[in-house]
Design a protein around this motif. Structure first.
Motif: not given
Length: 360
Positions: A199-208
Motif C-alpha cells: 500500500g505504500l507504493f500506491g497500487p489501485a488494487q491489492i488482492i489478498f
C-alpha cells in the motif's frame, strides 16, 4: 534468566538458563522487553532435526529491548538506549553489507537458529529470552527514534525486525507501482505485512489470497487489502483474472513459496509481471523449476531473504510518523513464561490469532 528453548520436534519449553555475557569488543547485551514468534520459528522447531536445531537452543530472531552493556568497540548505541535488532546480526562492513545486501553478510547469522554458530559464537542465541548477546552491535541494533522510545511503542517497532521488513522486501522486489494490481498470497503475519507494505507504493488494487476467512477479513480491515479470496472455496487465479480484464496482476508477493503458491503466482501474472517469492515452502518439498513458463511471458521471479539492516532507516520514520502501524499483526501478547502457549496458538492457527508477542 527466563528463556524459550527448543526441546524436541514441534516442542518448545521455557526455563531458567544462564545469562549471556560480552565475549567480543563489538558485542552488546540487550535486555529484551518484547519478542515475537515468527512463522520461521515454527518451521525451525517443526523440522528441528533436519535443520540442525540443537536441544536447548534459545529461540527467536525478533526482539526489541534496552542496551544493558556494550564492548569497547561499540559506538552507535549506548547503555540505556531502546533498540530494535535486525533478525540477522551483520558486520556492516563486508562486500555484501556495503552493497545493501546484508542477508548475504560474510560474517552474519540469524538469531535463534543454527546459522549463527560459525560467526557469532556459541553464546549468541535467540531473543525470546530476558537477555541476548548481540554481535556486531553497531550494525545489528538500531536506536528507536524519540517517538518510539517510551516503551509503549515496542509493538510498533518489533515487526521491523523481520515480518514488516520482509513484506517491504516483497513489495520492492515485485515492483509494485502506482495504479496497478498487486496480489499477496498467504494470510499469515508476513502476508498481512506485505499488504501494508504494498500500500505504500500506491497500487489501485491489492488482492489478498488465503485460506482463513478471519485472517482475510483482518487484511481488509487492518492491513489495507481491497479484495480477498479464500483459495479453499474459490479459484484464486480465476478471481484475479476477472478483476484484471483477463490479463492478471502486475505484481505478486508469494509468502508461502511452495509448489501450489508458485504455480498460482505464475498463472495469475500478466506478461512482464514481477513475482517475489518470500516463503520457505520450497525448502521442505521440491518445486518444479518455472523458467520455461516465465521465459515466454517475460516474467521476473525474485527470491531472497529480507535485508533488514538495509531497510531500517527507511522504515523507522514511517512508523514514527504514523504512516504505518505494523503492531496490528500482534493479535496475542503473552508473558514470556507462556511462550509454549504462544507457539501452540500459532501452530494451530487458532481463530482470531495471527502473531504472538512475548513480554519479557
Amino acid at each position: 534468566m527466563l528463556a524459550t528453548y527448543y526441546h524436541d520436534r514441534a516442542e518448545v519449553r521455557v526455563g531458567n538458563l544462564p545469562e549471556p555475557k560480552l565475549l567480543l569488543d563489538n558485542d552488546a547485551i540487550v535486555r529484551v522487553t518484547l519478542a515475537g514468534i515468527c512463522g520461521a520459528d515454527l518451521d525451525f522447531t517443526q523440522n528441528g532435526p533436519e535443520m540442525g536445531v540443537q536441544q536447548g537452543m534459545r529461540l527467536g530472531h525478533e526482539f526489541v529491548g534496552i542496551v544493558e552493556a556494550i564492548g569497547k568497540d561499540v559506538h552507535n548505541v549506548k547503555v540505556g538506549d531502546r533498540v530494535v535488532a535486525s533478525a540477522m546480526f551483520v558486520d556492516g562492513e563486508c562486500h555484501y553489507c556495503k552493497r545493501d545486501l546484508p542477508s548475504a553478510c560474510e560474517h552474519g547469522g540469524l538469531f535463534g537458529s543454527p546459522l549463527f554458530v560459525e560467526h557469532g559464537g556459541n553464546d549468541v542465541q535467540g531473543g525470546q529470552s530476558e537477555f541476548v548477546r548481540v554481535p556486531f552491535a553497531d550494525s545489528s541494533l538500531f536506536t528507536l527514534p524519540e517517538g518510539l522510545s517510551t516503551g509503549a511503542e515496542d509493538a510498533k517497532a518489533l515487526p521491523l525486525a523481520d515480518n514488516f521488513a520482509t513484506g517491504f522486501h516483497g513489495a520492492l522486489n515485485s515492483n509494485v507501482r502506482p495504479g496497478e494490481t498487486v496480489v499477496v498470497i498467504g494470510d499469515g503475519a508476513v502476508g498481512q505485512c506485505s499488504v501494508m507494505a504494498a500500500g505504500l507504493f500506491g497500487p489501485a488494487q491489492i488482492i489478498f489470497v488465503g485460506r482463513h476467512d478471519g485472517r482475510l477479513d483482518f487484511g481488509h480491515q487492518k492491513a489495507g487489502a481491497t479484495h480477498s479470496v479464500n483459495g479453499k472455496t474459490t479459484n484464486p487465479v480465476e478471481y484475479v483474472k476477472e478483476l484484471t480484464d483477463g490479463r492478471g496482476a502486475n505484481s505478486i508477493i508469494d509468502t508461502i513459496g511452495n509448489q501450489t503458491s508458485i504455480k498460482q503466482s505464475l498463472d495469475m501474472a500478466q506478461a512482464g509481471a514481477s513475482i517475489s517469492v518470500l516463503g520457505f515452502g520450497h525448502l521442505f518439498a521440491p518445486v518444479d523449476a518455472p523458467y520455461s513458463e516465465a521465459l515466454f511471458r517475460n516474467l521476473t521471479i525474485h527470491t531472497g531473504i529480507v535485508n533488514v539492516a538495509a531497510y531500517m532507516k527507511t522504515l523507522l520514520p514511517l512508523v514514527e510518523s504514523g504512516r504505518i502501524d505494523p503492531s496490528v499483526i500482534f493479535t496475542d501478547t503473552l508473558p514470556l513464561a507462556d511462550a509454549q502457549k504462544g507457539y501452540d496458538l500459532m501452530r494451530s492457527r487458532s481463530a482470531g490469532s495471527i502473531k504472538v508477542a512475548l513480554q519479557a
